[in-house]
Design a protein around this motif. Sequence first.
Motif, PDB file in Angstrom:
ATOM      1  N   VAL A  75       0.859  -1.186   0.000  1.00 53.33           N
ATOM      2  CA  VAL A  75       0.000   0.000   0.000  1.00 53.33           C
ATOM      3  C   VAL A  75       0.892   1.233   0.000  1.00 53.33           C
ATOM      4  O   VAL A  75       1.738   1.383   0.887  1.00 53.33           O
ATOM      5  CB  VAL A  75      -0.910   0.013   1.249  1.00 53.33           C
ATOM      6  CG1 VAL A  75      -1.722   1.302   1.298  1.00 53.33           C
ATOM      7  CG2 VAL A  75      -1.831  -1.201   1.262  1.00 53.33           C
ATOM      8  N   VAL A  77       1.181   5.610  -1.557  1.00 51.38           N
ATOM      9  CA  VAL A  77       0.698   6.757  -2.338  1.00 51.38           C
ATOM     10  C   VAL A  77       1.900   7.656  -2.613  1.00 51.38           C
ATOM     11  O   VAL A  77       2.733   7.881  -1.716  1.00 51.38           O
ATOM     12  CB  VAL A  77      -0.421   7.514  -1.578  1.00 51.38           C
ATOM     13  CG1 VAL A  77      -0.783   8.822  -2.268  1.00 51.38           C
ATOM     14  CG2 VAL A  77      -1.663   6.626  -1.441  1.00 51.38           C
ATOM     15  N   ARG A  83      -2.521  12.872   1.160  1.00 52.55           N
ATOM     16  CA  ARG A  83      -3.557  13.626   1.884  1.00 52.55           C
ATOM     17  C   ARG A  83      -4.561  14.284   0.943  1.00 52.55           C
ATOM     18  O   ARG A  83      -5.017  15.398   1.184  1.00 52.55           O
ATOM     19  CB  ARG A  83      -2.930  14.674   2.821  1.00 52.55           C
ATOM     20  CG  ARG A  83      -1.843  14.126   3.731  1.00 52.55           C
ATOM     21  CD  ARG A  83      -2.316  13.017   4.664  1.00 52.55           C
ATOM     22  NE  ARG A  83      -1.224  12.561   5.507  1.00 52.55           N
ATOM     23  CZ  ARG A  83      -0.439  11.496   5.231  1.00 52.55           C
ATOM     24  NH1 ARG A  83      -0.661  10.757   4.138  1.00 52.55           N
ATOM     25  NH2 ARG A  83       0.514  11.160   6.057  1.00 52.55           N
ATOM     26  N   GLY A  85      -6.909  11.919  -0.353  1.00 53.20           N
ATOM     27  CA  GLY A  85      -7.938  10.885  -0.405  1.00 53.20           C
ATOM     28  C   GLY A  85      -7.620   9.701  -1.300  1.00 53.20           C
ATOM     29  O   GLY A  85      -8.491   8.859  -1.535  1.00 53.20           O
ATOM     30  N   SER A  88      -7.815   6.547   0.804  1.00 57.56           N
ATOM     31  CA  SER A  88      -9.226   6.327   1.187  1.00 57.56           C
ATOM     32  C   SER A  88      -9.991   5.685   0.036  1.00 57.56           C
ATOM     33  O   SER A  88     -10.780   4.745   0.238  1.00 57.56           O
ATOM     34  CB  SER A  88      -9.889   7.647   1.561  1.00 57.56           C
ATOM     35  OG  SER A  88      -9.133   8.305   2.545  1.00 57.56           O
ATOM     36  N   SER A 112       2.342   0.329   8.504  1.00 53.61           N
ATOM     37  CA  SER A 112       3.649   0.981   8.648  1.00 53.61           C
ATOM     38  C   SER A 112       3.604   1.967   9.810  1.00 53.61           C
ATOM     39  O   SER A 112       4.561   2.129  10.554  1.00 53.61           O
ATOM     40  CB  SER A 112       4.017   1.710   7.360  1.00 53.61           C
ATOM     41  OG  SER A 112       3.026   2.667   7.046  1.00 53.61           O
TER      42      SER A 112
HETATM   43  C1  LIG Z   1       0.021   6.158   4.361  1.00 52.98           C
HETATM   44  C2  LIG Z   1      -0.365   6.633   2.961  1.00 52.98           C
HETATM   45  C3  LIG Z   1      -0.666   5.395   2.106  1.00 52.98           C
HETATM   46  C4  LIG Z   1      -1.605   7.529   3.094  1.00 52.98           C
HETATM   47  O1  LIG Z   1      -2.097   7.844   1.800  1.00 52.98           O
HETATM   48  P1  LIG Z   1      -2.977   9.173   1.542  1.00 52.98           P
HETATM   49  O2  LIG Z   1      -3.485   9.078   0.154  1.00 52.98           O
HETATM   50  O3  LIG Z   1      -2.203  10.360   1.939  1.00 52.98           O
HETATM   51  O4  LIG Z   1      -4.168   8.966   2.554  1.00 52.98           O
HETATM   52  P2  LIG Z   1      -5.582   9.743   2.511  1.00 52.98           P
HETATM   53  O5  LIG Z   1      -5.383  11.093   1.880  1.00 52.98           O
HETATM   54  O6  LIG Z   1      -6.617   8.876   1.911  1.00 52.98           O
HETATM   55  O7  LIG Z   1      -5.843   9.922   4.066  1.00 52.98           O
HETATM   56  C5  LIG Z   1      -7.016   9.523   4.705  1.00 52.98           C
HETATM   57  C6  LIG Z   1      -6.954   9.971   6.146  1.00 52.98           C
HETATM   58  O8  LIG Z   1      -5.907   9.260   6.807  1.00 52.98           O
HETATM   59  C7  LIG Z   1      -5.008  10.187   7.410  1.00 52.98           C
HETATM   60  N1  LIG Z   1      -3.661   9.633   7.283  1.00 52.98           N
HETATM   61  C8  LIG Z   1      -3.090   9.175   6.164  1.00 52.98           C
HETATM   62  N2  LIG Z   1      -1.847   8.748   6.417  1.00 52.98           N
HETATM   63  C9  LIG Z   1      -1.639   8.927   7.739  1.00 52.98           C
HETATM   64  C10 LIG Z   1      -0.532   8.679   8.590  1.00 52.98           C
HETATM   65  N3  LIG Z   1       0.616   8.152   8.115  1.00 52.98           N
HETATM   66  N4  LIG Z   1      -0.657   8.987   9.893  1.00 52.98           N
HETATM   67  C11 LIG Z   1      -1.817   9.531  10.374  1.00 52.98           C
HETATM   68  N5  LIG Z   1      -2.907   9.777   9.591  1.00 52.98           N
HETATM   69  C12 LIG Z   1      -2.803   9.483   8.290  1.00 52.98           C
HETATM   70  C13 LIG Z   1      -5.167  11.453   6.618  1.00 52.98           C
HETATM   71  O9  LIG Z   1      -4.770  12.589   7.345  1.00 52.98           O
HETATM   72  C14 LIG Z   1      -6.640  11.457   6.313  1.00 52.98           C
HETATM   73  O10 LIG Z   1      -7.362  11.919   7.446  1.00 52.98           O
HETATM   74  P3  LIG Z   1      -8.726  12.764   7.295  1.00 52.98           P
HETATM   75  O11 LIG Z   1      -9.683  11.823   6.580  1.00 52.98           O
HETATM   76  O12 LIG Z   1      -9.110  13.031   8.702  1.00 52.98           O
HETATM   77  O13 LIG Z   1      -8.371  13.951   6.478  1.00 52.98           O
HETATM   78  C15 LIG Z   1       0.787   7.441   2.310  1.00 52.98           C
HETATM   79  O14 LIG Z   1       1.072   8.558   3.122  1.00 52.98           O
HETATM   80  C16 LIG Z   1       2.068   6.630   2.088  1.00 52.98           C
HETATM   81  O15 LIG Z   1       2.228   6.023   1.045  1.00 52.98           O
HETATM   82  N6  LIG Z   1       2.978   6.613   3.092  1.00 52.98           N
HETATM   83  C17 LIG Z   1       4.263   5.932   2.959  1.00 52.98           C
HETATM   84  C18 LIG Z   1       4.129   4.407   2.756  1.00 52.98           C
HETATM   85  C19 LIG Z   1       3.244   3.770   3.783  1.00 52.98           C
HETATM   86  O16 LIG Z   1       3.395   3.998   4.960  1.00 52.98           O
HETATM   87  N7  LIG Z   1       2.279   2.964   3.304  1.00 52.98           N
HETATM   88  C20 LIG Z   1       1.357   2.231   4.152  1.00 52.98           C
HETATM   89  C21 LIG Z   1       1.866   0.861   4.279  1.00 52.98           C
HETATM   90  S1  LIG Z   1       1.025  -0.118   5.465  1.00 52.98           S
END
Ligand SMILES: CC(C)(COP(=O)(O)OP(=O)(O)OC[C@H]1O[C@@H](n2cnc3c(N)ncnc32)[C@H](O)[C@@H]1OP(=O)(O)O)[C@@H](O)C(=O)NCCC(=O)NCCS
Length: 397
Positions: A75, A77, A83, A85, A88, A112
């Motif tokens: 997973v 982004v 941030r 969506g 989501s 993570s």
């Molecule tokens: C974690 C990740 C996938 C989030 O993707 P994103 O597209 O930014 O997430 P979204 O925009 O859909 O966020 C949805 C909600 O989750 C929250 N959120 C997302 N990532 C978060 C994090 N790391 N910590 C806390 N909150 C988080 C957002 O603030 C948002 O909150 P809201 O609905 O209250 O505004 C992305 O930041 C990423 O790729 N990170 C690095 C790799 C990783 O950690 N992947 C996950 C592996 S398990």
Amino acid sequence: MTEDDRAAHLGLMQTAFLSSDDDATLRGSMDLQLADAHRLGEFIDGELVGSACATVRELTVPEAVGVEALAVSWVAVAPDQRRRGVLSGLMRRQLSDAHEAGGPAVAALWASEAAIYQRFGYGCATTKVDYRVSAKATFRPEIDLGDDRVREVAPEDAVAIARPLYDAYAARRPGCWRRTDRDWRYRAYDPAGLRGGRTAQRWAVHPDGFATFRAKHNWTERGPDCTIAVDELIATTPAAHAALLRYLLDMDLSGWLTVSGATDDPMPVLLENSRTAIGTLTDALYIRLVDLDRALSQRRYRTPVDVVIEISDALCPWNEGRWRLSTDERGGATVSRTGDPADLATRATELGATYLGGTRLTTLADAGLVTEHTPGAVAALSAALLSERAPRTLDVF
Ligand SMILES: CC(C)(COP(=O)(O)OP(=O)(O)OC[C@H]1O[C@@H](n2cnc3c(N)ncnc32)[C@H](O)[C@@H]1OP(=O)(O)O)[C@@H](O)C(=O)NCCC(=O)NCCS
């Protein structure tokens, strides 16, 4: 995603995960982990900006029942699209696809960061204790090591020995994944780029258990102070567990042993001085009930219970409403919609956290995450949900 998106997917993972792995190392992991995966991608102007993959695997749930589950992984982004969506949207789509396909009733993942997935209905169902133990720490005098020898075998010979032992262990321990041939190849996948400055993986075997471990060197002016880092220790008898642990603790040149266990790991009671092992509790596997009624009727219950649960679940609205969970004399349960008044109310996230029998519903109620309408209902359901042994998840994906 299609096969044509593989290179873009690797690039996305490397960027989002701040990875230093070379292409070949990461591609090796991808080939072993995602060969049968359902791969979802989000594209903007033809560019891959988000991914979420899922593989169907068998997971042990209470008590000694194997169920199909979606193992969600890879997973990510793109940093410039965070941030907005994207995650989501991927989560919503992955769960509604799973619901419409009528496949596994539960999904599972490692997070993570612990704050990400509760909003998507994933509750922390398996925790683990990471122990750091003083090397040569002595056992209590009563501990029986048995007479069987622990020996080391070459990695290419090890899997055939380890596999039946793991199968026997995993069939009874909630939170364990069944391992196919490919899963074992991934377990033994040990490219230099993934060793983090430690030695290659070594395998120690015993007739009733095995351990995989590595050494991390540290030579100081006071002498060697290396760490033996155990990746996995599996035993099907107490003597095998003690003998393997003793072998690892007694390595020459070592000052420390690191090893993880379930929350009911016997480490503190094996040691003469329990403070020679300091444990840190961390979250491990998160569980999401995709189809709550099917999920709850797939597992077994330790004590009889008959309760009406009111569920809120905005992301999977088909789970919302009131459900009656009634156990039978064999520990099975029927779960059906009801118009009867609720005995307790909670979110799907909280039920997910209790699904493997390791999280007490009473703890979640103490945090204000469960509302009790009928006195005693939370305690009764909490007791029924607990498993005999704490869940343990070894496969990180
Ligand atoms: C974690 C990740 C996938 C989030 O993707 P994103 O597209 O930014 O997430 P979204 O925009 O859909 O966020 C949805 C909600 O989750 C929250 N959120 C997302 N990532 C978060 C994090 N790391 N910590 C806390 N909150 C988080 C957002 O603030 C948002 O909150 P809201 O609905 O209250 O505004 C992305 O930041 C990423 O790729 N990170 C690095 C790799 C990783 O950690 N992947 C996950 C592996 S398990």
